[in-house]
Scaffold this motif. Sequence first.
Motif, PDB file in Angstrom:
ATOM      1  N   UNK A 100       0.819  -1.363  -0.191  1.00 56.72           N
ATOM      2  CA  UNK A 100       0.021   0.064   0.069  1.00 56.72           C
ATOM      3  C   UNK A 100       0.813   1.417   0.082  1.00 56.72           C
ATOM      4  N   UNK A 101       2.057   1.204   0.624  1.00 57.66           N
ATOM      5  CA  UNK A 101       2.931   2.343   0.803  1.00 57.66           C
ATOM      6  C   UNK A 101       3.405   2.639  -0.666  1.00 57.66           C
ATOM      7  N   UNK A 102       3.900   1.624  -1.180  1.00 49.47           N
ATOM      8  CA  UNK A 102       4.454   1.604  -2.929  1.00 49.47           C
ATOM      9  C   UNK A 102       3.609   2.250  -3.666  1.00 49.47           C
ATOM     10  N   UNK A 103       2.087   2.113  -3.542  1.00 51.28           N
ATOM     11  CA  UNK A 103       1.139   2.546  -4.096  1.00 51.28           C
ATOM     12  C   UNK A 103       1.160   4.112  -4.199  1.00 51.28           C
ATOM     13  N   UNK A 104       1.368   4.537  -3.080  1.00 48.86           N
ATOM     14  CA  UNK A 104       1.191   6.065  -2.762  1.00 48.86           C
ATOM     15  C   UNK A 104       2.487   6.742  -3.334  1.00 48.86           C
ATOM     16  N   UNK A 105       3.824   5.887  -3.076  1.00 49.62           N
ATOM     17  CA  UNK A 105       4.978   6.287  -3.524  1.00 49.62           C
ATOM     18  C   UNK A 105       5.090   6.385  -5.161  1.00 49.62           C
ATOM     19  N   UNK A 106       4.396   5.495  -5.736  1.00 49.76           N
ATOM     20  CA  UNK A 106       4.345   5.390  -7.184  1.00 49.76           C
ATOM     21  C   UNK A 106       3.482   6.411  -7.931  1.00 49.76           C
ATOM     22  N   UNK A 107       2.254   6.770  -7.146  1.00 48.78           N
ATOM     23  CA  UNK A 107       1.397   7.860  -7.500  1.00 48.78           C
ATOM     24  C   UNK A 107       2.000   9.254  -7.585  1.00 48.78           C
ATOM     25  N   UNK A 108       3.089   9.112  -6.522  1.00 52.78           N
ATOM     26  CA  UNK A 108       3.696  10.439  -6.201  1.00 52.78           C
ATOM     27  C   UNK A 108       4.771  10.616  -7.401  1.00 52.78           C
ATOM     28  N   UNK A 109       5.450   9.398  -7.729  1.00 57.09           N
ATOM     29  CA  UNK A 109       6.680   9.439  -8.996  1.00 57.09           C
ATOM     30  C   UNK A 109       5.995   9.782 -10.202  1.00 57.09           C
ATOM     31  N   UNK A 110       4.616   9.405 -10.445  1.00 58.79           N
ATOM     32  CA  UNK A 110       4.010   9.992 -11.606  1.00 58.79           C
ATOM     33  C   UNK A 110       3.388  11.348 -11.686  1.00 58.79           C
ATOM     34  N   UNK A 111       3.566  11.923 -10.551  1.00 58.32           N
ATOM     35  CA  UNK A 111       3.061  13.200 -10.472  1.00 58.32           C
ATOM     36  C   UNK A 111       1.473  13.383  -9.827  1.00 58.32           C
ATOM     37  N   UNK A 112       1.196  12.195  -9.236  1.00 59.69           N
ATOM     38  CA  UNK A 112      -0.041  12.164  -8.683  1.00 59.69           C
ATOM     39  C   UNK A 112      -1.228  12.405  -9.685  1.00 59.69           C
ATOM     40  N   UNK A 113      -2.356  12.725  -9.325  1.00 62.38           N
ATOM     41  CA  UNK A 113      -3.463  12.625 -10.333  1.00 62.38           C
ATOM     42  C   UNK A 113      -3.204  13.579 -11.402  1.00 62.38           C
ATOM     43  N   UNK A 114      -2.866  14.568 -11.286  1.00 64.82           N
ATOM     44  CA  UNK A 114      -2.605  15.881 -12.296  1.00 64.82           C
ATOM     45  C   UNK A 114      -1.698  15.339 -13.337  1.00 64.82           C
ATOM     46  N   UNK A 115      -0.494  14.574 -12.920  1.00 66.59           N
ATOM     47  CA  UNK A 115       0.671  14.128 -13.703  1.00 66.59           C
ATOM     48  C   UNK A 115       0.313  13.034 -14.533  1.00 66.59           C
ATOM     49  N   UNK A 116      -0.676  12.192 -13.849  1.00 70.52           N
ATOM     50  CA  UNK A 116      -1.214  11.012 -14.574  1.00 70.52           C
ATOM     51  C   UNK A 116      -2.160  11.617 -15.949  1.00 70.52           C
ATOM     52  N   UNK A 117      -3.087  12.554 -15.325  1.00 75.08           N
ATOM     53  CA  UNK A 117      -3.813  12.901 -16.456  1.00 75.08           C
ATOM     54  C   UNK A 117      -3.096  13.796 -17.553  1.00 75.08           C
ATOM     55  N   UNK A 118      -2.016  14.351 -17.322  1.00 72.15           N
ATOM     56  CA  UNK A 118      -1.342  15.114 -18.493  1.00 72.15           C
ATOM     57  C   UNK A 118      -0.583  13.912 -19.358  1.00 72.15           C
ATOM     58  N   UNK A 119       0.022  12.924 -18.742  1.00 73.35           N
ATOM     59  CA  UNK A 119       0.735  11.840 -19.296  1.00 73.35           C
ATOM     60  C   UNK A 119      -0.276  11.160 -20.382  1.00 73.35           C
ATOM     61  N   UNK A 120      -1.657  10.929 -19.931  1.00 77.70           N
ATOM     62  CA  UNK A 120      -2.521  10.327 -20.650  1.00 77.70           C
ATOM     63  C   UNK A 120      -3.391  11.285 -21.593  1.00 77.70           C
ATOM     64  N   UNK A 121      -2.905  12.520 -21.681  1.00 79.74           N
ATOM     65  CA  UNK A 121      -3.432  13.408 -22.523  1.00 79.74           C
ATOM     66  C   UNK A 121      -5.048  13.775 -22.167  1.00 79.74           C
ATOM     67  N   UNK A 122      -5.334  13.774 -21.059  1.00 85.64           N
ATOM     68  CA  UNK A 122      -6.961  13.861 -20.728  1.00 85.64           C
ATOM     69  C   UNK A 122      -7.084  14.948 -19.651  1.00 85.64           C
ATOM     70  N   UNK A 123      -8.425  15.421 -19.749  1.00 85.78           N
ATOM     71  CA  UNK A 123      -8.812  16.460 -18.462  1.00 85.78           C
ATOM     72  C   UNK A 123      -9.937  16.235 -18.154  1.00 85.78           C
ATOM     73  N   UNK A 124     -10.295  16.767 -16.865  1.00 85.87           N
ATOM     74  CA  UNK A 124     -11.522  16.754 -16.114  1.00 85.87           C
ATOM     75  C   UNK A 124     -12.518  17.400 -16.816  1.00 85.87           C
TER      76      UNK A 124
END
Length: 273
Positions: free
Chosen positions: A18-42
Motif C-alpha cells: 500500500x505504501x508503494x502505491x502512494x510512492x508510485x503515484x507520487x513519482x507519476x506526479x499524482x492525479x494531475x501528472x497521470x492526467x497530463x501523461x494520458x492527455x486527458x482533462x477533467x
Amino acid sequence: SSYQLEDLVSYYTDEHNKISLMENLDLLGGTKGIMEKLKTSLEDGIESQNFRLEEFGSNKVFEEPPSPFLKFLKESLSELMIIILLSAAVIQIIIGLTINTNKKTGWLDGASVLFAVFVVVTVESFTNWQKEKKFYDLNKLKNTGTFFKTIRDKNIIDLKADDLLVGDIILISMGEIMPADLLLIEGNGIKMDESSLTGESKPVSKERYEDCINNETKKNISPIILSGTDCIEGNGKAIVIGVGERSTKGKIRRMVDNSKDEKITPLQEKLEV
C-alpha cells in the motif's frame, strides 16, 4: 505505459504494498501528472484515441463463439452406448440380409434401431447447441448492454462499457458496477463493495490521492477503484487506468478460463462416470 498503470493497481491489491502505491503515484506526479501523461482533462476528457487501443488495449470482453452443431453431433456419436447400438444395428442388418430366412424383412430390425439412434442423437445435439447459443447471446447482452456517463471530446455522453478507453473520465453513481480499473479524481463519500474480488464484506472508502496524502489518519483509504466492484454510496468522477484483460476483473476472468481448460471439477468427474 500500461505496465506502470497495472503496477498501481497491483500495489493496491497487495496488502504489503500500500505504501508503494502512494510512492508510485507520487513519482507519476499524482492525479494531475497521470492526467497530463494520458492527455486527458477533467473538463474535456480525451481528444485522441488512436494510440490508446495499441498501448492500453480495449475494454471489450472476449467471448468464445458458440460451438457449431457438428461438434455436438460428433460428441453424441462418440458416447459408448451410442457406439454399441450402432454396431449392434449394423450387425443385425448384415444378419438380416445374409443368414435370415426372410431376407426381404430381416434388415428392418437393424434399420429401426439406426433410425431411433439418429433421432435421439439429432435431438440431443440440437438441444445442446441451442442452449449454448442462448447462453452466448445472454452473455453478450450482459457485457455490452451497460452504459456509463463519460466525458469525451468536451461532452458528457452515454458510452458502452465495451467502448471505454484508458484516459476516459467517467461519472460514478451509486449502484453501478465498475467497468474498468479507475483512479478517483473527485468524490463525495464514495464507498465500494469489494467482496466479489477480495471477500471483504465491509465497504471500502475511496478518496482522492491528494486527500489520502494530506490526511495521515486515512492510511487505509485509497484512490484506486477496482473493476467489478459495486458503488454502494456516494458519487464522483474517475479516470480509467485499466481496461479489458489488463484490468483486475479481466485478469481474474483469464485465470478462471485457464483453470477450466486445465482440469475439470470433482462434480464434472462424477457426472462423467
